[in-house]
Structure formats: structure tokens, C-alpha cells
Design a protein around this motif. Structure first.
Motif, PDB file in Angstrom:
ATOM      1  N   ASN A  95      39.674  30.140  40.013  1.00 16.85           N
ATOM      2  CA  ASN A  95      40.273  31.701  40.245  1.00 16.85           C
ATOM      3  C   ASN A  95      41.748  31.929  40.400  1.00 16.85           C
ATOM      4  OD1 ASN A  95      41.313  31.277  42.949  1.00 16.85           O
ATOM      5  ND2 ASN A  95      39.061  30.885  43.351  1.00 16.85           N
ATOM      6  N   ASP A  96      42.066  33.155  40.148  1.00 16.26           N
ATOM      7  CA  ASP A  96      43.281  33.379  39.973  1.00 16.26           C
ATOM      8  C   ASP A  96      44.110  33.242  41.289  1.00 16.26           C
ATOM      9  OD1 ASP A  96      42.811  33.923  37.247  1.00 16.26           O
ATOM     10  OD2 ASP A  96      42.614  36.420  37.680  1.00 16.26           O
ATOM     11  N   CYS A  97      43.324  33.437  42.287  1.00 20.23           N
ATOM     12  CA  CYS A  97      44.062  33.532  43.667  1.00 20.23           C
ATOM     13  C   CYS A  97      44.903  32.186  43.898  1.00 20.23           C
ATOM     14  CB  CYS A  97      43.006  33.499  44.794  1.00 20.23           C
ATOM     15  SG  CYS A  97      42.753  35.537  44.739  1.00 20.23           S
ATOM     16  N   TYR A  98      43.770  30.948  43.429  1.00 21.79           N
ATOM     17  CA  TYR A  98      44.384  29.734  43.672  1.00 21.79           C
ATOM     18  C   TYR A  98      45.700  29.464  42.963  1.00 21.79           C
ATOM     19  CZ  TYR A  98      44.698  24.624  43.180  1.00 21.79           C
ATOM     20  OH  TYR A  98      44.887  23.297  43.221  1.00 21.79           O
ATOM     21  N   LEU A  99      45.696  30.015  41.573  1.00 17.85           N
ATOM     22  CA  LEU A  99      46.797  29.935  40.934  1.00 17.85           C
ATOM     23  C   LEU A  99      48.141  30.670  41.308  1.00 17.85           C
ATOM     24  CD1 LEU A  99      48.301  29.424  37.959  1.00 17.85           C
ATOM     25  CD2 LEU A  99      47.195  31.448  37.057  1.00 17.85           C
ATOM     26  N   ALA A 100      47.844  31.577  41.883  1.00 14.69           N
ATOM     27  CA  ALA A 100      49.080  32.434  42.611  1.00 14.69           C
ATOM     28  C   ALA A 100      49.558  31.632  43.746  1.00 14.69           C
ATOM     29  CB  ALA A 100      48.343  33.756  42.994  1.00 14.69           C
ATOM     30  N   THR A 101      48.480  30.954  44.407  1.00 19.21           N
ATOM     31  CA  THR A 101      48.951  30.315  45.564  1.00 19.21           C
ATOM     32  C   THR A 101      50.000  29.129  45.143  1.00 19.21           C
ATOM     33  OG1 THR A 101      47.114  30.731  46.703  1.00 19.21           O
ATOM     34  CG2 THR A 101      48.235  29.066  47.593  1.00 19.21           C
ATOM     35  N   GLY A 107      58.494  30.767  43.447  1.00 21.13           N
ATOM     36  CA  GLY A 107      59.371  31.944  43.646  1.00 21.13           C
ATOM     37  C   GLY A 107      58.279  33.129  44.089  1.00 21.13           C
ATOM     38  N   LYS A 108      58.554  34.269  44.128  1.00 15.30           N
ATOM     39  CA  LYS A 108      57.650  35.368  44.718  1.00 15.30           C
ATOM     40  C   LYS A 108      56.699  35.711  43.578  1.00 15.30           C
ATOM     41  CE  LYS A 108      57.602  39.762  47.321  1.00 15.30           C
ATOM     42  NZ  LYS A 108      58.274  40.722  47.774  1.00 15.30           N
ATOM     43  N   VAL A 109      55.548  35.812  43.899  1.00 20.56           N
ATOM     44  CA  VAL A 109      54.555  36.145  42.758  1.00 20.56           C
ATOM     45  C   VAL A 109      54.422  37.839  42.846  1.00 20.56           C
ATOM     46  CG1 VAL A 109      52.149  36.064  41.941  1.00 20.56           C
ATOM     47  CG2 VAL A 109      53.332  34.077  42.737  1.00 20.56           C
ATOM     48  N   VAL A 110      54.524  38.485  41.922  1.00 23.64           N
ATOM     49  CA  VAL A 110      54.201  39.987  41.838  1.00 23.64           C
ATOM     50  C   VAL A 110      52.810  40.177  42.005  1.00 23.64           C
ATOM     51  CG1 VAL A 110      54.450  41.940  40.448  1.00 23.64           C
ATOM     52  CG2 VAL A 110      56.189  40.144  40.391  1.00 23.64           C
ATOM     53  N   PRO A 111      52.410  40.813  43.145  1.00 24.78           N
ATOM     54  CA  PRO A 111      51.050  41.318  43.440  1.00 24.78           C
ATOM     55  C   PRO A 111      50.256  41.629  42.157  1.00 24.78           C
ATOM     56  CG  PRO A 111      52.321  42.038  45.124  1.00 24.78           C
ATOM     57  CD  PRO A 111      53.219  41.505  43.869  1.00 24.78           C
ATOM     58  N   GLY A 112      49.250  41.127  41.705  1.00 21.49           N
ATOM     59  CA  GLY A 112      48.446  41.748  40.799  1.00 21.49           C
ATOM     60  C   GLY A 112      48.870  41.422  39.273  1.00 21.49           C
ATOM     61  N   SER A 113      49.644  40.607  39.383  1.00 24.74           N
ATOM     62  CA  SER A 113      50.370  40.176  38.018  1.00 24.74           C
ATOM     63  C   SER A 113      49.361  38.908  37.061  1.00 24.74           C
ATOM     64  CB  SER A 113      52.008  39.626  38.238  1.00 24.74           C
ATOM     65  OG  SER A 113      51.926  38.675  38.710  1.00 24.74           O
ATOM     66  N   VAL A 114      48.636  38.562  37.766  1.00 22.13           N
ATOM     67  CA  VAL A 114      47.871  37.436  37.246  1.00 22.13           C
ATOM     68  C   VAL A 114      47.077  37.930  35.978  1.00 22.13           C
ATOM     69  CG1 VAL A 114      46.574  35.408  37.339  1.00 22.13           C
ATOM     70  CG2 VAL A 114      48.185  35.870  39.328  1.00 22.13           C
ATOM     71  N   GLN A 115      47.229  37.542  34.819  1.00 21.79           N
ATOM     72  CA  GLN A 115      46.383  37.947  33.611  1.00 21.79           C
ATOM     73  C   GLN A 115      45.785  36.889  32.672  1.00 21.79           C
ATOM     74  OE1 GLN A 115      45.575  41.367  33.551  1.00 21.79           O
ATOM     75  NE2 GLN A 115      47.184  42.079  34.868  1.00 21.79           N
ATOM     76  N   ARG A 116      44.881  37.013  32.359  1.00 23.04           N
ATOM     77  CA  ARG A 116      44.160  36.266  31.353  1.00 23.04           C
ATOM     78  C   ARG A 116      43.976  36.477  29.997  1.00 23.04           C
ATOM     79  NH1 ARG A 116      39.304  32.587  34.092  1.00 23.04           N
ATOM     80  NH2 ARG A 116      39.921  32.921  36.334  1.00 23.04           N
ATOM     81  N   TYR A 130      48.573  34.419  32.424  1.00 25.85           N
ATOM     82  CA  TYR A 130      50.140  35.045  32.536  1.00 25.85           C
ATOM     83  C   TYR A 130      50.426  35.459  33.842  1.00 25.85           C
ATOM     84  CZ  TYR A 130      48.825  35.045  27.511  1.00 25.85           C
ATOM     85  OH  TYR A 130      48.468  34.492  26.413  1.00 25.85           O
ATOM     86  N   ILE A 131      51.402  35.153  34.419  1.00 25.83           N
ATOM     87  CA  ILE A 131      52.093  35.538  35.860  1.00 25.83           C
ATOM     88  C   ILE A 131      53.381  35.864  36.025  1.00 25.83           C
ATOM     89  CG2 ILE A 131      52.522  32.966  36.621  1.00 25.83           C
ATOM     90  CD1 ILE A 131      51.253  33.694  39.483  1.00 25.83           C
ATOM     91  N   GLN A 132      53.753  36.923  36.641  1.00 25.59           N
ATOM     92  CA  GLN A 132      55.234  37.064  37.048  1.00 25.59           C
ATOM     93  C   GLN A 132      55.628  36.736  38.069  1.00 25.59           C
ATOM     94  OE1 GLN A 132      55.001  41.413  36.391  1.00 25.59           O
ATOM     95  NE2 GLN A 132      55.272  41.384  34.076  1.00 25.59           N
ATOM     96  N   ILE A 133      56.880  35.995  38.271  1.00 26.07           N
ATOM     97  CA  ILE A 133      57.718  35.444  39.439  1.00 26.07           C
ATOM     98  C   ILE A 133      58.937  36.287  39.551  1.00 26.07           C
ATOM     99  CG2 ILE A 133      58.458  33.489  40.342  1.00 26.07           C
ATOM    100  CD1 ILE A 133      55.457  33.401  40.179  1.00 26.07           C
ATOM    101  N   ILE A 134      59.185  36.918  41.075  1.00 27.95           N
ATOM    102  CA  ILE A 134      60.591  37.284  41.211  1.00 27.95           C
ATOM    103  C   ILE A 134      61.281  36.375  41.845  1.00 27.95           C
ATOM    104  CG2 ILE A 134      61.768  39.069  42.607  1.00 27.95           C
ATOM    105  CD1 ILE A 134      59.070  40.614  42.352  1.00 27.95           C
ATOM    106  N   ASN A 135      62.722  36.304  41.600  1.00 29.27           N
ATOM    107  CA  ASN A 135      63.771  35.334  41.834  1.00 29.27           C
ATOM    108  C   ASN A 135      63.133  33.969  41.799  1.00 29.27           C
ATOM    109  OD1 ASN A 135      65.126  37.458  43.068  1.00 29.27           O
ATOM    110  ND2 ASN A 135      64.344  37.614  44.858  1.00 29.27           N
ATOM    111  N   CYS A 136      62.741  33.614  40.665  1.00 26.89           N
ATOM    112  CA  CYS A 136      62.171  32.304  40.027  1.00 26.89           C
ATOM    113  C   CYS A 136      63.137  31.209  40.330  1.00 26.89           C
ATOM    114  CB  CYS A 136      61.878  32.355  38.676  1.00 26.89           C
ATOM    115  SG  CYS A 136      60.730  30.847  38.045  1.00 26.89           S
TER     116      CYS A 136
END
Length: 288
Positions: A95-101, A107-116, A130-136
């Protein structure tokens, strides 16, 4: 003044938008803020940057979403540079939550940025995330593990090292040191030259050991036998070994015995000279 403009600037990425115009952006902005606070709207190849004169207007745009060409976009502060990361080889069930963790370590994961990712024109996933990271983090590894899963990662903003030269100012496919994969040696299996130019003449391309070539490799011969004869390979090998042993034993007992029974015409009459010769049925009929 330059610092103030930078502080009050927000942006969103325009990747995937075709023919986006200033009028479309202004139409959506006026639904959220007073246009008097908008100082500049810049459309670049990668993003749309909106510079404001009012801190409240900036915070309003960061907190809300706008719709451009039937797509929802979210403004991000320019100070917080976003890094877009593509992740491959993760199983579909993860699942995407595991990936975001797992990505929080970079860095800080942009909320809701995980896409397939999906196959073009089909509602079938292609295995990419695909995921977006702030201050990577300065460097994103090409390969890593999430739990027991091996994954590959590719990031923009010069975060991923080139797999060939280890520099971060270009992608691997554009590296000038990239080996020419169109040249593969069938002698040593290395990339960059053909067999006729190979300097590793004594290196086996099958077992990777030196001292012999592939045609003389016992492992290659065994592999070829298994591939050619399938389930009967072991029996055929046993039969050949037994036949070879019988041949060696017979030659050790009587070294005059030859395996080629039709080598010379005199072979037919060796019985009168006291030599035992084994003939097949067809040869026996032929010589009477």
C-alpha cells in the motif's frame, strides 16, 4: 526586495498540462484571493510561479487547491523545493502508506502526493509509483530495500547519482561514459567490444573462469546436455560415461582393439591373426 518576492512566491508543477494560459490561472486565482495581491505569474517549462504582495494571500493559496484543465493542483512554497521521485519494482499489493513511511528517511513527504503509474490508454498499472519530497536529502540511492523488497529510485533536482560516473548533474541515459550495449562479446560476455576484438581469449563466458573457453567448459557441456535432452539427460550422461569406461577398460586389456572397425580392410581378417574384433550386425553381413 528580492528576498520578499521569494518569500511570497508559490508554485505548482505544470507537467502534463498542455497549452495552459495565464487567463486560466487568473480565473482560478480570483476564486481564492484578491487579484490585487498578485504581483507576477510566470509560466516556465516545468512550473507556474505566482508571486504575491500579501502574506495572507500566500497562505490561502498554500492551504487550498485549484482546478486547472479539470485537474486539481496544489501550490507549494518556492522556498520548499519539491523533489519528484519515481520508484520501481514495488509489488502491487504494497500500500501507498507504507511507501510514504519508508520515504520519510529522505525528507518530508507531500501529503497525498503518492501516485501510481498506468499503461498509456489502459486502466492497468505499470508498477511505478510517484512521490514528492520537500527538503529532500542531497543524494537518493539508485537501489535500496523497503523491508524485504528491492526497489529502484530515480529523482529529479540532481538527487540521483549516475550509475556510470556517479555524478548528479545528468541522468544515466545521457552519460557520456555510458557503455555501448550494442557491442557485446560472445567470448567473455563483457560489453564494449566484439568477440573478434576480445583480449580475454582464455576466459570462459559461461562459468567466468580463466584457462579455457566456453566450448571446452565442462559446465557448459553439462548445461547444453540438460537443455537438449530434458528429463532424459541424466540417463544419457550415465550411458555415455559407462560406454567410455568400457572403452577404456577394453583398450587397457588389449590395446590393439580399435573403435573404428572399418578403419582398414585388414581389420576384417584380424581373427586369423589372433585379435578379437567386435562387429555390428550390418558389418557382419557385409563381410560375410
Amino acid at each position: 526586495m528580492a528576498n520578499i518576492q521569494r518569500t511570497l512566491s508559490v508554485h505548482f508543477y505544470t507537467r502534463g498540462f498542455k497549452g495552459i494560459t495565464h487567463d486560466e490561472i487568473i480565473k482560478e486565482l480570483e476564486k481564492q484571493i484578491d487579484l490585487e495581491s498578485v504581483k507576477s505569474i510566470q509560466l516556465t517549462e516545468k512550473s507556474c510561479v505566482v508571486t504575491l504582495s500579501d502574506i495572507d494571500a500566500k497562505e490561502r493559496l498554500v492551504q487550498c487547491d485549484i482546478t486547472i484543465k479539470n485537474r486539481t493542483v496544489k501550490f507549494i512554497e518556492v522556498d520548499n523545493t519539491i523533489t519528484n521521485i519515481t520508484i520501481k519494482d514495488l509489488p502491487y499489493e504494497l500500500n501507498d502508506c507504507y511507501l510514504a513511511t519508508q520515504m520519510l528517511q529522505y525528507g518530508k513527504v507531500v501529503p497525498g502526493s503518492v501516485q501510481r503509474g498506468y499503461i498509456r490508454g489502459k486502466n492497468i498499472e505499470n508498477g511505478s509509483r510517484y512521490i514528492q519530497i520537500i527538503n529532500c536529502a542531497p543524494t537518493i540511492p539508485n537501489k535500496t530495500t523497503f523491508g524485504r523488497y528491492d526497489v529502484r529510485m530515480f529523482a529529479d533536482n540532481g538527487r540521483t547519482e549516475c550509475i556510470h560516473c556517479k555524478q548528479r548533474n545528468h541522468p544515466s541515459y545521457a552519460c557520456k561514459d555510458k557503455p555501448d550495449h550494442s557491442k557485446r562479446c560472445y567470448n567473455c560476455s563483457e560489453i564494449g567490444h566484439f568477440a573478434r576484438d576480445c583480449l580475454n581469449e582464455s576466459k570462459c563466458s559461461f562459468c567466468k573462469k580463466s584457462g579455457h573457453v566456453r566450448n571446452d567448459c565442462a559446465y557448459f557441456k553439462h548445461h547444453t546436455m540438460i537443455t537438449s535432452y530434458g528429463n532424459y539427460a541424466s540417463k544419457i550422461l550415465e550411458g555415455r560415461e559407462a560406454q567410455e569406461n568400457d572403452k577404456n577398460e577394453s583398450q587397457s586389456i588389449n590395446p590393439l582393439v580399435t573403435t573404428n572397425h572399418l578403419q582398414t580392410p585388414n581389420t576384417y581378417y584380424t581373427k586369423s591373426k589372433g585379435t578379437n574384433v567386435m562387429l555390428g550386425a550390418s558389418n557382419s553381413l557385409r563381410v560375410g
